[in-house]
Design an enzyme around this catalytic site. Sequence first.
Site, PDB file in Angstrom:
ATOM      1  N   HIS A 141       1.095  -9.342   4.531  1.00 33.56           N
ATOM      2  CA  HIS A 141      -0.051  -8.432   4.575  1.00 33.56           C
ATOM      3  C   HIS A 141      -0.719  -8.453   3.200  1.00 33.56           C
ATOM      4  O   HIS A 141      -0.417  -7.625   2.334  1.00 33.56           O
ATOM      5  CB  HIS A 141       0.384  -7.025   4.981  1.00 33.56           C
ATOM      6  CG  HIS A 141      -0.767  -6.129   5.362  1.00 33.56           C
ATOM      7  ND1 HIS A 141      -0.841  -5.465   6.569  1.00 33.56           N
ATOM      8  CD2 HIS A 141      -1.894  -5.795   4.705  1.00 33.56           C
ATOM      9  CE1 HIS A 141      -1.966  -4.758   6.628  1.00 33.56           C
ATOM     10  NE2 HIS A 141      -2.618  -4.945   5.500  1.00 33.56           N
ATOM     11  N   ASN A 199      -1.693 -11.185   8.210  1.00 30.91           N
ATOM     12  CA  ASN A 199      -2.624 -10.092   8.460  1.00 30.91           C
ATOM     13  C   ASN A 199      -4.018 -10.473   7.957  1.00 30.91           C
ATOM     14  O   ASN A 199      -4.197 -10.799   6.779  1.00 30.91           O
ATOM     15  CB  ASN A 199      -2.165  -8.831   7.719  1.00 30.91           C
ATOM     16  CG  ASN A 199      -3.149  -7.680   7.915  1.00 30.91           C
ATOM     17  OD1 ASN A 199      -3.229  -7.134   9.010  1.00 30.91           O
ATOM     18  ND2 ASN A 199      -3.909  -7.327   6.897  1.00 30.91           N
ATOM     19  N   GLU A 200      -4.968 -10.427   8.851  1.00 20.65           N
ATOM     20  CA  GLU A 200      -6.386 -10.630   8.526  1.00 20.65           C
ATOM     21  C   GLU A 200      -6.662 -11.887   7.702  1.00 20.65           C
ATOM     22  O   GLU A 200      -7.285 -11.819   6.633  1.00 20.65           O
ATOM     23  CB  GLU A 200      -6.959  -9.389   7.839  1.00 20.65           C
ATOM     24  CG  GLU A 200      -6.892  -8.167   8.731  1.00 20.65           C
ATOM     25  CD  GLU A 200      -7.722  -6.984   8.224  1.00 20.65           C
ATOM     26  OE1 GLU A 200      -8.172  -7.022   7.063  1.00 20.65           O
ATOM     27  OE2 GLU A 200      -7.922  -6.039   9.013  1.00 20.65           O
ATOM     28  N   GLN A 258       0.808  -1.224   0.000  1.00 20.26           N
ATOM     29  CA  GLN A 258       0.000   0.000   0.000  1.00 20.26           C
ATOM     30  C   GLN A 258       0.839   1.271   0.000  1.00 20.26           C
ATOM     31  O   GLN A 258       0.333   2.344  -0.309  1.00 20.26           O
ATOM     32  CB  GLN A 258      -0.939  -0.010   1.208  1.00 20.26           C
ATOM     33  CG  GLN A 258      -1.972  -1.117   1.109  1.00 20.26           C
ATOM     34  CD  GLN A 258      -2.891  -1.164   2.316  1.00 20.26           C
ATOM     35  OE1 GLN A 258      -2.605  -1.878   3.277  1.00 20.26           O
ATOM     36  NE2 GLN A 258      -3.971  -0.420   2.302  1.00 20.26           N
TER      37      GLN A 258
END
Length: 417
Positions: free
Chosen positions: A115, A159-160, A21
Site C-alpha cells: 500500500h 494498492n492503486e 498511515q
Amino acid sequence: MTDSFAFPHDFLWGVATAAHQVEGNNVNSDCWFLERLPGTIFAEPSGDAVDHYHRYREDIALIAGLGFTSYRFSLEWARIEPEEGHFSEAELNHYRRVLETCHEHGLTPVVTFHHFTSPLWLLAAGGWEGPRTAGLFARYCDRAMAHLGDLIGIACTLNEPNLPWLLKSIGLFSEAPEDRGSVPVWATAAERLGVAASTVAPFQFTATEAAFDVKLAAHRAATAAIKARRPELQVGWTLANSDIQSIDGGQDFADSARRDVNERFLEASRSDDFVGIQTYGRTVFGPDGLAPAAEGVPTNQMGEEIYPQGLEATIREAHRVAGIPVIVTENGLATEDDTQRLAYLRTAVDGVASCLADGIDVRGYIAWTAFDNYEWIFGYRPKFGLIAVDRTTQERTPKESARFLGSLARAKVVESV
Ligand code: BGC
C-alpha cells in the site's frame, strides 16, 4: 432503487487501513525518508501515526464490536524485508498475531501486500521503474504467504497502481525521468541515496510507461507466488478509479484520462479473481483540462466536490470493462462534519445496492477508513476516519458514521435514501 434492499449474507462490510498511515515509525520505508527531506512535499512526518502497531488488538476488537465483518489492512514490506534479502521473522510474527486477532473477532482479513510504501532500499534500486522490482516484490509475497497465507481471507497485491496516472490527468507529479533532477525533492532524494535523479521512482508519484510495465509484471508475479502457496485464495489488485466525466469541450481530455487511468488497468485485471474499486468522487474535464468544481458546491477537506454517486458509476465501469467480481475496497470522505460523511456513505451504499439489484457481482463494501490517520502529503489534517483519534492520548472515539455502517453490516438491509 426499491424501498429496501437485502444484501447477500456473505457480503463483506469492512473498514480499511494502510500500514504506513496507522502503524507509526515505519522507519525503513521510502515514505519515512521522503517525509523528512529538506523541501519535502509532505505537510508533516508520519511519526507515531495512531500507534496501531501496538494497539491493533483493541483496534480490531473495536471494529468488530461496531458490527463490521471484515478488516482490510496492509503488510509493510519495509518492516518484513528491512534490508534486501533479510526477512524479519519477528515482523512476520507480528502480522500473524494481527491476523489471528481478526479471526478471534470473526473478521475476514483482506490483506494488501503493498500500500504505497516500499523499503527504502528498493527506492535506491530503481523503485517502481527498476528492472528487478517485480521479482523482488514476488519474492517478498512468497515469504509473507509462507508465514501468513493460511490466515489471509482475501489478497490484494498492489494498492492503486494507477494513482499516478489519475494525478497526472489533473497535472500533478508527472515529470519525465530526465526532468526529475530539476524538482528539488527528487534531486535531494537522489543525492542522499547516491543515485541519479532520473532513477528516483516512488510508487505513488511515477507515471511512466516503464512504471506501468513494472507494476503489471509485479502484480502478475505476485499473483502467481500467492497462488502457488494457496491456489484457491482470491487475488486481485485495488484501483483508484474516479468517475471521469466531461462538460462541453472536455470530451477528448476525459476519453484519454479514462483510458489511461481506468480502462487499461481494468482490462489488465480480466484474468484476476476480483478487482478492488476505490472511488472518492468524480473528475470532470472541460475545454482547458480539469474543470473546477461549480461555484457553491460542497467540497471535502481537499477542496474537491463531494460526489458519492461516483462509486456506482465506477463499479458499473469495472463490471463492463473487467467483467470480473468487484469488491469496493475503499470509499469515504474527508470532512470534520460527520453528518456530511453519513449522508455520503448512505448514497454510496445505495449505489452499491443498485448495482447488486442489476445483477452485478459486488462482494463487499469496505470504507476508507477506520481511523483518522496520516493522509500522505496532506499530513494529519484531513479526517477520513469513522473513528476519531486523539493523537496526544491515542484515545479512539467512534463517530456516528461508524455506528451507521456497523449497523448496516448487522442488518444486511438498506432502506433506500
Ligand atoms: C489510498 C489511501 C488514501 C485514500 C484517501 C487512496 O488513494 O489508498 O491510502 O488515504 O485514498 O485519499
